[in-house]
Design an enzyme around this catalytic site. Sequence first.
Site, PDB file in Angstrom:
ATOM      1  N   ASN A 237      -1.220  -9.520 -14.539  1.00 11.50           N
ATOM      2  CA  ASN A 237      -2.053  -8.326 -14.649  1.00 11.50           C
ATOM      3  C   ASN A 237      -3.381  -8.693 -13.999  1.00 11.50           C
ATOM      4  O   ASN A 237      -4.220  -9.352 -14.606  1.00 11.50           O
ATOM      5  CB  ASN A 237      -2.227  -7.970 -16.128  1.00 11.50           C
ATOM      6  CG  ASN A 237      -3.034  -6.698 -16.311  1.00 11.50           C
ATOM      7  OD1 ASN A 237      -3.562  -6.139 -15.336  1.00 11.50           O
ATOM      8  ND2 ASN A 237      -3.153  -6.249 -17.537  1.00 11.50           N
TER       9      ASN A 237
ATOM     10  N   ARG B  57       1.675  -5.853 -12.975  1.00  9.71           N
ATOM     11  CA  ARG B  57       1.313  -4.597 -13.612  1.00  9.71           C
ATOM     12  C   ARG B  57       0.457  -3.800 -12.622  1.00  9.71           C
ATOM     13  O   ARG B  57      -0.530  -4.326 -12.100  1.00  9.71           O
ATOM     14  CB  ARG B  57       0.502  -4.857 -14.875  1.00  9.71           C
ATOM     15  CG  ARG B  57       0.034  -3.566 -15.497  1.00  9.71           C
ATOM     16  CD  ARG B  57      -1.096  -3.762 -16.454  1.00  9.71           C
ATOM     17  NE  ARG B  57      -1.471  -2.480 -17.027  1.00  9.71           N
ATOM     18  CZ  ARG B  57      -2.679  -2.219 -17.480  1.00  9.71           C
ATOM     19  NH1 ARG B  57      -3.622  -3.130 -17.430  1.00  9.71           N
ATOM     20  NH2 ARG B  57      -2.943  -1.037 -17.983  1.00  9.71           N
TER      21      ARG B  57
ATOM     22  N   HIS C  23      -0.466   3.781 -20.009  1.00  7.08           N
ATOM     23  CA  HIS C  23       0.168   2.997 -21.086  1.00  7.08           C
ATOM     24  C   HIS C  23       1.690   3.203 -21.095  1.00  7.08           C
ATOM     25  O   HIS C  23       2.338   2.999 -22.126  1.00  7.08           O
ATOM     26  CB  HIS C  23      -0.340   3.394 -22.495  1.00  7.08           C
ATOM     27  CG  HIS C  23      -1.750   3.046 -22.786  1.00  7.08           C
ATOM     28  ND1 HIS C  23      -2.572   3.876 -23.528  1.00  7.08           N
ATOM     29  CD2 HIS C  23      -2.508   1.970 -22.457  1.00  7.08           C
ATOM     30  CE1 HIS C  23      -3.766   3.320 -23.651  1.00  7.08           C
ATOM     31  NE2 HIS C  23      -3.766   2.169 -22.990  1.00  7.08           N
TER      32      HIS C  23
ATOM     33  N   HIS D  39      -0.121   4.905 -29.188  1.00  7.32           N
ATOM     34  CA  HIS D  39      -0.679   3.611 -28.760  1.00  7.32           C
ATOM     35  C   HIS D  39      -2.175   3.634 -29.029  1.00  7.32           C
ATOM     36  O   HIS D  39      -2.922   4.363 -28.383  1.00  7.32           O
ATOM     37  CB  HIS D  39      -0.379   3.405 -27.265  1.00  7.32           C
ATOM     38  CG  HIS D  39      -0.956   2.137 -26.706  1.00  7.32           C
ATOM     39  ND1 HIS D  39      -0.165   1.072 -26.303  1.00  7.32           N
ATOM     40  CD2 HIS D  39      -2.235   1.760 -26.473  1.00  7.32           C
ATOM     41  CE1 HIS D  39      -0.946   0.107 -25.853  1.00  7.32           C
ATOM     42  NE2 HIS D  39      -2.210   0.494 -25.941  1.00  7.32           N
TER      43      HIS D  39
ATOM     44  N   ARG E 146     -14.251   5.665 -24.970  1.00  5.04           N
ATOM     45  CA  ARG E 146     -14.051   6.923 -24.233  1.00  5.04           C
ATOM     46  C   ARG E 146     -14.017   8.107 -25.197  1.00  5.04           C
ATOM     47  O   ARG E 146     -13.456   8.007 -26.294  1.00  5.04           O
ATOM     48  CB  ARG E 146     -12.734   6.901 -23.451  1.00  5.04           C
ATOM     49  CG  ARG E 146     -12.678   5.848 -22.376  1.00  5.04           C
ATOM     50  CD  ARG E 146     -11.433   6.043 -21.506  1.00  5.04           C
ATOM     51  NE  ARG E 146     -11.171   4.867 -20.699  1.00  5.04           N
ATOM     52  CZ  ARG E 146     -10.095   4.108 -20.804  1.00  5.04           C
ATOM     53  NH1 ARG E 146      -9.123   4.414 -21.655  1.00  5.04           N
ATOM     54  NH2 ARG E 146      -9.954   3.055 -20.037  1.00  5.04           N
TER      55      ARG E 146
ATOM     56  N   GLU F 286       3.705  -5.435 -23.694  1.00  5.23           N
ATOM     57  CA  GLU F 286       3.799  -4.920 -22.320  1.00  5.23           C
ATOM     58  C   GLU F 286       4.262  -5.989 -21.342  1.00  5.23           C
ATOM     59  O   GLU F 286       5.015  -5.699 -20.414  1.00  5.23           O
ATOM     60  CB  GLU F 286       2.437  -4.348 -21.897  1.00  5.23           C
ATOM     61  CG  GLU F 286       2.147  -3.027 -22.602  1.00  5.23           C
ATOM     62  CD  GLU F 286       0.688  -2.635 -22.604  1.00  5.23           C
ATOM     63  OE1 GLU F 286      -0.083  -3.221 -23.394  1.00  5.23           O
ATOM     64  OE2 GLU F 286       0.308  -1.750 -21.822  1.00  5.23           O
TER      65      GLU F 286
HETATM   66  P1  ADP Z   1      -6.301  -3.246 -25.390  1.00  6.89           P
HETATM   67  O1  ADP Z   1      -6.354  -1.759 -25.323  1.00  6.89           O
HETATM   68  O2  ADP Z   1      -7.553  -3.914 -24.901  1.00  6.89           O
HETATM   69  O3  ADP Z   1      -5.014  -3.865 -24.889  1.00  6.89           O
HETATM   70  P2  ADP Z   1      -5.468  -3.948 -28.096  1.00  6.89           P
HETATM   71  O4  ADP Z   1      -4.192  -3.232 -28.171  1.00  6.89           O
HETATM   72  O5  ADP Z   1      -5.457  -5.444 -28.197  1.00  6.89           O
HETATM   73  O6  ADP Z   1      -6.378  -3.540 -26.899  1.00  6.89           O
HETATM   74  O7  ADP Z   1      -6.405  -3.371 -29.254  1.00  6.89           O
HETATM   75  C1  ADP Z   1      -7.724  -3.797 -29.393  1.00  6.89           C
HETATM   76  C2  ADP Z   1      -8.365  -3.065 -30.544  1.00  6.89           C
HETATM   77  O8  ADP Z   1      -7.522  -3.156 -31.699  1.00  6.89           O
HETATM   78  C3  ADP Z   1      -9.683  -3.667 -30.991  1.00  6.89           C
HETATM   79  O9  ADP Z   1     -10.761  -3.137 -30.268  1.00  6.89           O
HETATM   80  C4  ADP Z   1      -9.755  -3.264 -32.450  1.00  6.89           C
HETATM   81  O10 ADP Z   1     -10.373  -1.991 -32.545  1.00  6.89           O
HETATM   82  C5  ADP Z   1      -8.320  -3.108 -32.866  1.00  6.89           C
HETATM   83  N1  ADP Z   1      -7.858  -4.136 -33.801  1.00  6.89           N
HETATM   84  C6  ADP Z   1      -7.344  -5.337 -33.508  1.00  6.89           C
HETATM   85  N2  ADP Z   1      -7.032  -6.002 -34.633  1.00  6.89           N
HETATM   86  C7  ADP Z   1      -7.366  -5.202 -35.668  1.00  6.89           C
HETATM   87  C8  ADP Z   1      -7.292  -5.307 -37.090  1.00  6.89           C
HETATM   88  N3  ADP Z   1      -6.813  -6.389 -37.680  1.00  6.89           N
HETATM   89  N4  ADP Z   1      -7.715  -4.235 -37.804  1.00  6.89           N
HETATM   90  C9  ADP Z   1      -8.198  -3.132 -37.204  1.00  6.89           C
HETATM   91  N5  ADP Z   1      -8.285  -2.987 -35.880  1.00  6.89           N
HETATM   92  C10 ADP Z   1      -7.880  -3.997 -35.122  1.00  6.89           C
END
Ligand code: ADP
Length: 405
Positions: A7, A94, A183, A209, A242, A385
């Site tokens: 990626n 990706r 996504h 998602h 956003r 992913e």
């Molecule tokens: P990306 O969109 O960057 O791939 P992820 O799917 O890893 O992101 O999600 C990131 C977000 O998930 C973080 O910004 C946070 O808001 C949330 N997150 C991650 N772990 C937790 C948790 N244990 N509890 C609540 N929210 C979480």
Amino acid sequence: MNILVINSGSSSIKYQLFKMPSPQPICTGLVERIGLANSVITHKSNVGGEEKSTKLIMDIEDHEKGMLEVGRLLMEPEIGVIQNPDEIEVVGHRVVHGGESFSKTTVITPEVKAEIKKLFPLAPLHNPGHYLGIDVAERIFAKATQVAVFDTAFHQTMPEKAFRYAIPNAFYTNYGIRVYGFHGTSHKYVNQEAVRYLGKPNAKIITIHLGNGCSMAAVDGGTCIDTSMGMTPLAGLIMGTRSGDIDPSVIFYLRTQFGYEVEQIDNLLNKQSGMYGLTGYNDLRDVRKMLQDGDPFAKLAYEMYAYRIKKYIGSYAAALNGLDAIVFTAGVGENDTLARELVCKDMDFLGLSLDQEKNISAASGIREINTADSRTKILVVPTNEELEIAIQCKELLDQETSNLP
Ligand code: ADP
């Protein structure tokens, strides 16, 4: 089959090496701050069952140097997992935007590269970085088949009534202005996992998602019929930074009444809004802490976040004319018990009944968090992913091999 999943962003390269069909990567890593001083490479490998982790800080002036370092780490005697670059059989890239040109995973040819380049204006923050990554990987892993997996591809099955905007037709035909959705690799993966779990191939599923970026898809028997992001990832749900859906006139109002420049409004809606704009934090773990401390802005932000998702569930249940399951995935969807609770509250008319004990249990992996008598299933399905990219690469190559005369 050794598949390297890449990626490549504007200033970073994320990578994972799979020895398919095993779903566990034998190596993962991240090159950050490319083009800036003190770039960082974090590299983890599993050599003979032993986890090894390396962190390097050096100046990496461009993607070529970054990818060369990745190749070197993959072959390093102590921590390496291959002996020479030719052992990589496939590089799966990706690619965020495939426009209308790509509705499935595709072997990269010069024509495919030219098409990805043509799509730069639609994804100026993403496609140029992917293109660079492809260019460099072609040189470093010269024997490998290069494959592109597009975030938009899964949504290409949407009917025209779902993907068109009600603006004059010429804006679609001349400029490609329409809903593309993003996504897609994640929505496809978690939908397949849910279908397998339910044992119902024709299931009507809403996939949710919730990461830093957030989107939903309505999936009917494996086919995507609608999705919440639009021509760009700005549309739909409230996200980390956003705004999601907003009356477009807000933009004109800010411009004409207060003199905001277009770039400022772009920055406002993409980077300063969402949970960050409402609370000062984009990470829901921080917003949750504020909420526990009684902060009213955090309370409102959570309510707004969940309410937007509820509205999309309602509209997608109507679009699907039924609902077998909703699926929560990604960082927030997999971990944030409060977000799930608020989304599922007062949704009994759709047969959704959350089991609070199951919701807050520390279980991991694919799981059901609805009550036994819930008409509609509520599932948590961890997304992956990178694995989905590797799976799609393998399927494509197996198919091409079986088509040989
Ligand atoms: P990306 O969109 O960057 O791939 P992820 O799917 O890893 O992101 O999600 C990131 C977000 O998930 C973080 O910004 C946070 O808001 C949330 N997150 C991650 N772990 C937790 C948790 N244990 N509890 C609540 N929210 C979480």
